[in-house]
Design a protein around this motif. Structure first.
Motif, short mmCIF file in Angstrom:
data_model
loop_
_atom_site.label_atom_id
_atom_site.label_comp_id
_atom_site.label_asym_id
_atom_site.label_seq_id
_atom_site.Cartn_x
_atom_site.Cartn_y
_atom_site.Cartn_z
N GLU A 158 0.84 -1.20 0.00
CA GLU A 158 0.00 0.00 0.00
C GLU A 158 0.88 1.25 0.00
N THR B 52 -1.54 0.91 7.62
CA THR B 52 -1.82 -0.48 7.97
C THR B 52 -0.51 -1.27 7.95
N ARG C 144 0.37 -3.22 5.78
CA ARG C 144 0.84 -3.34 4.39
C ARG C 144 1.37 -2.03 3.82
N THR C 145 1.32 -0.95 4.60
CA THR C 145 1.76 0.35 4.09
C THR C 145 3.27 0.35 3.89
N HIS D 35 6.34 3.95 11.97
CA HIS D 35 5.77 2.85 11.21
C HIS D 35 6.72 2.33 10.12
#
Length: 395
Positions: free
Chosen positions: A122, A167, A169-170, A201
């Protein structure tokens, strides 16, 4: 033996078929068939490339410099880019390994996305945004995740919006400040709040800073200056906007050597190198072009001040843009959607603007108007738009 009865396999890829054509082009194509059109839609300077830059390119051709350059670009140009980024924006990159000359900033965006995105990753796209970001992510097999900035926040990205969108998947986030189409800018402290979440993150950042020179009220703060962000940031810029060199198709990337080397591999197979003649012109632009840039910025600032005030006066509330050369007035008082407004305005008053919804979330009730055109043309456009609003009993 004939094969006329054999059905053809699907000719086009699924990813290409899913992508919509640019929403900007339809209005340009329609405007090109009409007379007496004032275009506020084109995202390019109305200034001609300064003569000394053109002359440098011509002289390079006359001297026989017409062969390929190194894939990464002329070393002299990469050295000048390195000096320019240090002197103007206080970020340091080595000419060898950390700077790559590209065919426009657009190629730089494509290379960056393809170099870091795996299928299913993502990529957060801060919208309203340049129309190519999300399609490029999709073509690379990634999943674009839009965040719609809001007028009440001056179209700035807020930490809470970013935190909510991240998320497991980012992989990365695409930033563009000063912004196309809103003209929004972000301060050092605001960018540092975003940087905190990027590090928290473990994300990468594509920072499109093509409008960095066109910052009118505060000096541009380059994202890789934020603590811990140099190694996480792919900085994308070029010569089109600030140096009035759109047709030269010359951009550059600065970033960590491992990522730039990966982009260089793709560039080698797709483009070989940027135009040799354009690269020689760009060297002159960086060495002797700052006075011309300052002159153009002064003119844009004057036009911005006029246009935003004029929009407010005719009944279209307008966010005050801190950079780029776009105004993004709110047309919600008219009751029309953006596409309807833009099409009727073009047909009835021969003024071309771009519907804000083509730029994604947050643009649905706006139009983009470029003030990279003369003050006389802007005044005439405002007169016509005022007549349009009066005719439809809007203001």
């Amino acid at each position: 033996m004939t094969f006329s009865s054999v059905k053809n396999k699907q000719r086009l890829s699924d990813s290409v078929q899913r992508i919509k054509p640019s929403g900007i082009r339809r209005f340009f194509d329609l405007a090109s068939t009409m007379d007496n059109v004032i275009s506020l839609g084109v995202g390019e300077p109305d200034f001609v490339t300064p003569w000394n830059v053109r002359e440098a390119s011509i002289n390079s051709m006359e001297r026989g410099h017409t062969a390929y350059t190194a894939n990464a670009g002329l070393l002299e140009l990469r050295q000048e880019i390195s000096k320019y980024m240090k002197q103007r924006f206080q970020v340091s990159y080595q000419p060898e390994g950390e700077v790559l000359v590209t065919v426009g900033a657009s190629e730089g965006i494509d290379l960056a996305v393809r170099a870091i995105v795996n299928p299913g990753d993502e990529v957060i796209v801060v919208e309203p945004s340049f129309v190519s970001y999300a399609p490029i992510v999709s073509l690379a097999g990634g999943v674009p995740v839009p965040i719609g900035t809001k007028k009440e926040n001056d179209f700035k990205l807020t930490p809470s919006q970013l935190e909510e969108a991240i998320t497991a998947r980012t992989k990365a986030i695409i930033l563009c400040f000063p912004n196309n189409p809103t003209g929004a800018t972000m301060t050092e402290n605001e960018l540092k709040e975003i940087a905190y979440l990027v590090e928290k993150h473990d994300l990468l950042v594509l920072s499109d800073e093509i409008y960095a020179e066109l910052s009118y009220d505060e000096p541009h703060y380059s994202f890789p200056r934020c603590e811990g962000m140099w190694d996480r940031t792919i900085l994308i810029s070029g010569f089109s906007k600030a140096f009035a060199m759109t047709g030269w198709r010359l951009g550059f990337i600065c970033g960590p050597e491992d990522i730039v080397s990966a982009m260089l591999k793709i560039h080698q197979y797709t483009m070989m190198c940027a135009s040799t003649l354009a690269q020689h012109g760009a060297i002159e632009a960086l060495q002797n072009g700052q006075e011309d840039v300052s002159r153009m910025v002064t003119s844009y600032r004057q036009r911005r001040n006029y246009l935003v005030k004029a929009f407010d006066e005719i009944g279209l509330p307008c966010h005050f843009p801190g950079g780029a050369f776009y105004a993004f007035p709110d047309i919600s008082p008219t009751g029309m959607n953006a596409e309807e407004f833009a099409e009727q305005l073009l047909v009835e008053e021969q003024v071309a603007v771009v519907p804000g919804d083509v730029f994604g979330e947050g643009g649905e009730t706006h139009i983009r108007c470029s003030y990279a055109t003369s003050l006389d043309s802007l005044r005439t456009a405002i007169e016509r738009m005022g007549a349009f609003l009066e005719r439809h009993k809007i203001n």
